[in-house]
Design an enzyme around this catalytic site. Structure first.
Site, PDB file in Angstrom:
ATOM      1  N   GLY A   1      83.508  15.123  40.900  1.00 32.68           N
ATOM      2  CA  GLY A   1      82.069  14.851  40.933  1.00 32.68           C
ATOM      3  C   GLY A   1      81.338  15.685  39.886  1.00 32.68           C
ATOM      4  O   GLY A   1      81.947  16.509  39.184  1.00 32.68           O
ATOM      5  N   GLN A   2      80.028  15.493  39.787  1.00 38.80           N
ATOM      6  CA  GLN A   2      79.238  16.217  38.773  1.00 38.80           C
ATOM      7  C   GLN A   2      79.329  17.730  38.959  1.00 38.80           C
ATOM      8  O   GLN A   2      79.568  18.465  38.011  1.00 38.80           O
ATOM      9  CB  GLN A   2      77.760  15.834  38.878  1.00 38.80           C
ATOM     10  CG  GLN A   2      77.447  14.398  38.614  1.00 38.80           C
ATOM     11  CD  GLN A   2      75.948  14.258  38.417  1.00 38.80           C
ATOM     12  OE1 GLN A   2      75.428  14.608  37.370  1.00 38.80           O
ATOM     13  NE2 GLN A   2      75.262  13.749  39.423  1.00 38.80           N
TER      14      GLN A   2
ATOM     15  N   ASP B   1      91.311  13.788  51.479  1.00 41.47           N
ATOM     16  CA  ASP B   1      90.362  12.687  51.697  1.00 41.47           C
ATOM     17  C   ASP B   1      89.456  13.057  52.870  1.00 41.47           C
ATOM     18  O   ASP B   1      89.890  13.077  54.026  1.00 41.47           O
ATOM     19  CB  ASP B   1      91.141  11.395  51.979  1.00 41.47           C
ATOM     20  CG  ASP B   1      90.207  10.224  52.252  1.00 41.47           C
ATOM     21  OD1 ASP B   1      88.969  10.417  52.246  1.00 41.47           O
ATOM     22  OD2 ASP B   1      90.729   9.111  52.489  1.00 41.47           O
TER      23      ASP B   1
ATOM     24  N   ALA C   1      80.838  14.737  48.576  1.00 39.27           N
ATOM     25  CA  ALA C   1      79.930  14.131  49.555  1.00 39.27           C
ATOM     26  C   ALA C   1      79.907  12.624  49.333  1.00 39.27           C
ATOM     27  O   ALA C   1      80.302  12.142  48.263  1.00 39.27           O
ATOM     28  CB  ALA C   1      78.511  14.687  49.387  1.00 39.27           C
TER      29      ALA C   1
ATOM     30  N   THR D   1      77.562  10.155  48.284  1.00 37.89           N
ATOM     31  CA  THR D   1      76.270  10.340  47.602  1.00 37.89           C
ATOM     32  C   THR D   1      75.564   9.023  47.235  1.00 37.89           C
ATOM     33  O   THR D   1      74.529   9.058  46.568  1.00 37.89           O
ATOM     34  CB  THR D   1      76.448  11.176  46.311  1.00 37.89           C
ATOM     35  OG1 THR D   1      77.458  10.562  45.512  1.00 37.89           O
ATOM     36  CG2 THR D   1      76.832  12.600  46.606  1.00 37.89           C
TER      37      THR D   1
ATOM     38  N   ASP E   1      67.818  17.772  49.135  1.00 39.42           N
ATOM     39  CA  ASP E   1      66.374  17.711  49.395  1.00 39.42           C
ATOM     40  C   ASP E   1      66.028  16.514  50.293  1.00 39.42           C
ATOM     41  O   ASP E   1      64.969  16.481  50.906  1.00 39.42           O
ATOM     42  CB  ASP E   1      65.605  17.604  48.075  1.00 39.42           C
ATOM     43  CG  ASP E   1      66.024  16.406  47.224  1.00 39.42           C
ATOM     44  OD1 ASP E   1      67.203  15.992  47.327  1.00 39.42           O
ATOM     45  OD2 ASP E   1      65.180  15.873  46.481  1.00 39.42           O
TER      46      ASP E   1
ATOM     47  N   TYR F   1      71.599   8.585  54.265  1.00 38.93           N
ATOM     48  CA  TYR F   1      72.216   9.680  53.502  1.00 38.93           C
ATOM     49  C   TYR F   1      71.647  11.031  53.960  1.00 38.93           C
ATOM     50  O   TYR F   1      72.397  11.953  54.292  1.00 38.93           O
ATOM     51  CB  TYR F   1      71.962   9.444  52.008  1.00 38.93           C
ATOM     52  CG  TYR F   1      72.275  10.631  51.118  1.00 38.93           C
ATOM     53  CD1 TYR F   1      73.588  11.015  50.853  1.00 38.93           C
ATOM     54  CD2 TYR F   1      71.236  11.364  50.525  1.00 38.93           C
ATOM     55  CE1 TYR F   1      73.857  12.109  50.030  1.00 38.93           C
ATOM     56  CE2 TYR F   1      71.502  12.449  49.704  1.00 38.93           C
ATOM     57  CZ  TYR F   1      72.809  12.818  49.459  1.00 38.93           C
ATOM     58  OH  TYR F   1      73.072  13.899  48.649  1.00 38.93           O
TER      59      TYR F   1
ATOM     60  N   TRP G   1      68.056  15.945  42.760  1.00 38.22           N
ATOM     61  CA  TRP G   1      68.021  15.223  41.471  1.00 38.22           C
ATOM     62  C   TRP G   1      69.074  15.746  40.481  1.00 38.22           C
ATOM     63  O   TRP G   1      68.756  16.144  39.361  1.00 38.22           O
ATOM     64  CB  TRP G   1      66.645  15.333  40.840  1.00 38.22           C
ATOM     65  CG  TRP G   1      65.497  14.740  41.604  1.00 38.22           C
ATOM     66  CD1 TRP G   1      65.411  14.520  42.949  1.00 38.22           C
ATOM     67  CD2 TRP G   1      64.235  14.315  41.054  1.00 38.22           C
ATOM     68  NE1 TRP G   1      64.181  13.988  43.261  1.00 38.22           N
ATOM     69  CE2 TRP G   1      63.444  13.852  42.113  1.00 38.22           C
ATOM     70  CE3 TRP G   1      63.694  14.290  39.772  1.00 38.22           C
ATOM     71  CZ2 TRP G   1      62.148  13.348  41.941  1.00 38.22           C
ATOM     72  CZ3 TRP G   1      62.403  13.808  39.595  1.00 38.22           C
ATOM     73  CH2 TRP G   1      61.649  13.333  40.661  1.00 38.22           C
TER      74      TRP G   1
HETATM   75  N1  LIG Z   1      73.539  13.690  42.843  1.00 36.09           N
HETATM   76  C1  LIG Z   1      72.365  14.083  43.297  1.00 36.09           C
HETATM   77  O1  LIG Z   1      71.312  13.700  42.769  1.00 36.09           O
HETATM   78  C2  LIG Z   1      72.264  15.036  44.464  1.00 36.09           C
HETATM   79  C3  LIG Z   1      70.991  15.367  44.969  1.00 36.09           C
HETATM   80  C4  LIG Z   1      70.905  16.259  46.040  1.00 36.09           C
HETATM   81  C5  LIG Z   1      72.062  16.795  46.588  1.00 36.09           C
HETATM   82  N2  LIG Z   1      73.277  16.448  46.094  1.00 36.09           N
HETATM   83  C6  LIG Z   1      74.464  17.017  46.721  1.00 36.09           C
HETATM   84  O2  LIG Z   1      75.117  17.809  45.754  1.00 36.09           O
HETATM   85  C7  LIG Z   1      76.537  17.774  45.979  1.00 36.09           C
HETATM   86  C8  LIG Z   1      77.221  17.416  44.678  1.00 36.09           C
HETATM   87  O3  LIG Z   1      76.737  16.161  44.249  1.00 36.09           O
HETATM   88  P1  LIG Z   1      77.277  15.452  42.924  1.00 36.09           P
HETATM   89  O4  LIG Z   1      76.094  14.892  42.224  1.00 36.09           O
HETATM   90  O5  LIG Z   1      78.223  16.351  42.210  1.00 36.09           O
HETATM   91  O6  LIG Z   1      78.056  14.243  43.601  1.00 36.09           O
HETATM   92  P2  LIG Z   1      78.995  13.155  42.915  1.00 36.09           P
HETATM   93  O7  LIG Z   1      78.986  13.306  41.440  1.00 36.09           O
HETATM   94  O8  LIG Z   1      78.628  11.851  43.523  1.00 36.09           O
HETATM   95  O9  LIG Z   1      80.411  13.596  43.434  1.00 36.09           O
HETATM   96  C9  LIG Z   1      80.756  13.515  44.764  1.00 36.09           C
HETATM   97  C10 LIG Z   1      82.240  13.727  44.849  1.00 36.09           C
HETATM   98  O10 LIG Z   1      82.601  13.569  46.227  1.00 36.09           O
HETATM   99  C11 LIG Z   1      83.837  12.939  46.238  1.00 36.09           C
HETATM  100  N3  LIG Z   1      84.103  12.213  47.461  1.00 36.09           N
HETATM  101  C12 LIG Z   1      83.445  11.159  47.969  1.00 36.09           C
HETATM  102  N4  LIG Z   1      84.076  10.707  49.052  1.00 36.09           N
HETATM  103  C13 LIG Z   1      85.153  11.503  49.234  1.00 36.09           C
HETATM  104  C14 LIG Z   1      86.200  11.541  50.172  1.00 36.09           C
HETATM  105  N5  LIG Z   1      86.298  10.649  51.150  1.00 36.09           N
HETATM  106  N6  LIG Z   1      87.143  12.502  50.049  1.00 36.09           N
HETATM  107  C15 LIG Z   1      87.089  13.407  49.063  1.00 36.09           C
HETATM  108  N7  LIG Z   1      86.138  13.406  48.111  1.00 36.09           N
HETATM  109  C16 LIG Z   1      85.178  12.467  48.216  1.00 36.09           C
HETATM  110  C17 LIG Z   1      83.802  11.937  45.103  1.00 36.09           C
HETATM  111  O11 LIG Z   1      85.122  11.608  44.777  1.00 36.09           O
HETATM  112  P3  LIG Z   1      85.508  10.414  43.752  1.00 36.09           P
HETATM  113  O12 LIG Z   1      85.224  11.010  42.395  1.00 36.09           O
HETATM  114  O13 LIG Z   1      86.928  10.172  44.026  1.00 36.09           O
HETATM  115  O14 LIG Z   1      84.597   9.281  44.116  1.00 36.09           O
HETATM  116  C18 LIG Z   1      83.061  12.719  44.038  1.00 36.09           C
HETATM  117  O15 LIG Z   1      83.952  13.385  43.186  1.00 36.09           O
HETATM  118  C19 LIG Z   1      76.740  16.803  47.129  1.00 36.09           C
HETATM  119  O16 LIG Z   1      76.834  17.526  48.326  1.00 36.09           O
HETATM  120  C20 LIG Z   1      75.477  15.986  47.160  1.00 36.09           C
HETATM  121  O17 LIG Z   1      75.188  15.498  48.466  1.00 36.09           O
HETATM  122  C21 LIG Z   1      73.401  15.595  45.039  1.00 36.09           C
END
Ligand SMILES: NC(=O)c1ccc[n+]([C@@H]2O[C@H](COP(=O)([O-])OP(=O)(O)OC[C@H]3O[C@@H](n4cnc5c(N)ncnc54)[C@H](OP(=O)(O)O)[C@@H]3O)[C@@H](O)[C@H]2O)c1
Length: 290
Positions: free
Chosen positions: A10-11, A37, A62, A64, A104, A127, A153
């Site tokens: 993920g990011q 998983d 997560a 997401t 948030d 979510y 964000w």
């Molecule tokens: N993105 C946003 O704007 C945002 C905003 C507020 C909070 N957050 C929080 O910040 C954190 C990091 O977000 P991010 O943007 O880095 O998220 P992201 O880029 O969507 O990455 C989420 C990661 O979770 C993995 N994942 C999903 N389902 C899974 C499963 N069943 N088992 C294992 N891994 C799994 C995904 O794996 P795959 O690569 O295999 O799909 C992905 O690598 C999260 O907790 C998110 O809720 C994000």
């Protein structure tokens, strides 16, 4: 320390990966969905029965997909809530510290001022509801030795995000409509990764026991999605006009909160670091993308 990073693709996971060469006094293990998983309770148990004795777990994974979550309630709940409960149980059992990332979107967005960690959450979409259940389960299962970091964000040079979508649209179109009545703070995932690595390197975190607490982290300053898009185009020299529109002119499956700007005072004071302004970090990210 032995540190397990969950969600390596993920990011945030990839941002941590990018920085860990500067932290080679720690041993990092990075896992993705293939190794662990989170939607499967058996997969989690099997992983921690096989690999244990981590000093810290950083959960970056997560569900997401905010809109899709409205239809995949069970899956979102399994990953954002039930899996987090299991992680917290294993962390307790193995005397491991946990850093869990939240959002948030646990807030309803009706605040007129910055959201404090002590403000009452009231999520308005699936979510946000599942992420709040994840927070609650960490607080209940692990009264000590966990940090919950709410962010907002998130964008980066990795994966799909608003900045990369705008860049694509900016090259393809002369004009786009972007929502202007949702306010928040963008977070460059590299800045969040830096903050996490700074926190775990602090003696108060690594050597002592501490009560579980919630912290907020995003870049400093606030903006709307339309002003965020304008800044992306300005910094990238893209000649694409942004027309501000209201949320009701851009219907989405999940409802979004209107104002989720987070106060960062608690995290910056407690762990003694500064957070860059969002425009400064956007510039850094765009340089990486280019
Ligand atoms: N993105 C946003 O704007 C945002 C905003 C507020 C909070 N957050 C929080 O910040 C954190 C990091 O977000 P991010 O943007 O880095 O998220 P992201 O880029 O969507 O990455 C989420 C990661 O979770 C993995 N994942 C999903 N389902 C899974 C499963 N069943 N088992 C294992 N891994 C799994 C995904 O794996 P795959 O690569 O295999 O799909 C992905 O690598 C999260 O907790 C998110 O809720 C994000």
């Amino acid at each position: 320390m032995k540190i397990l990073v969950i969600g390596k693709n993920g990011q945030l996971g990839r941002s941590i990966q990018k920085l860990i060469s500067n932290f080679n006094h720690h041993k990092f293990t990075l896992t993705g969905r293939e190794e662990l998983d989170l939607s499967s309770s058996e997969s989690i148990s099997k992983y921690f029965d096989t690999y244990s004795h981590f000093d810290v777990i950083i959960n970056c994974a997560a569900y997401t997909a905010v809109d899709r979550a409205e239809d995949e309630i069970d899956l979102a709940n399994r990953i954002n809530h039930l899996a987090v409960k299991k992680l917290a149980e294993f962390a307790n059992l193995q005397n491991t510290k946990l850093i869990h990332i939240s959002t948030d979107y646990v807030f309803d967005g009706k605040n007129e001022s910055l959201y404090l960690e002590s403000d009452n959450p009231n999520p308005i979409n699936v979510y946000g509801k599942t992420k709040l259940l994840g927070e609650k389960t960490v607080l209940e299962t692990m009264p000590n030795n966990a940090l919950i970091i709410r962010t907002s964000w998130v964008y980066s040079e990795f994966g799909n995000n608003f900045v990369k979508t705008m860049l694509k649209l900016g090259y393809e179109k002369n004009e786009i409509n972007v929502v202007s009545d949702q306010i928040g703070s963008p977070t460059y995932a590299i800045d969040l990764a830096r903050a996490i690595l700074h926190i775990i390197s602090n003696d108060n975190f690594s050597k002592k026991s501490f009560p579980t607490e919630i912290f907020h982290f995003s870049n400093m300053g606030e903006t709307s999605w339309s002003d965020f898009a304008k800044e992306i185009f300005k910094l990238s020299n893209l000649n694409c006009k942004v027309t501000p529109i209201n949320t009701d002119q851009y219907p989405t499956t999940a409802v979004r909160p209107k104002n989720t700007t987070l106060s960062k005072e608690k995290i910056t004071k407690q762990f003694r670091f500064q957070i860059p302004l969002w425009k400064q970090s956007l510039k850094e990210c765009l340089n990486e993308i280019m």
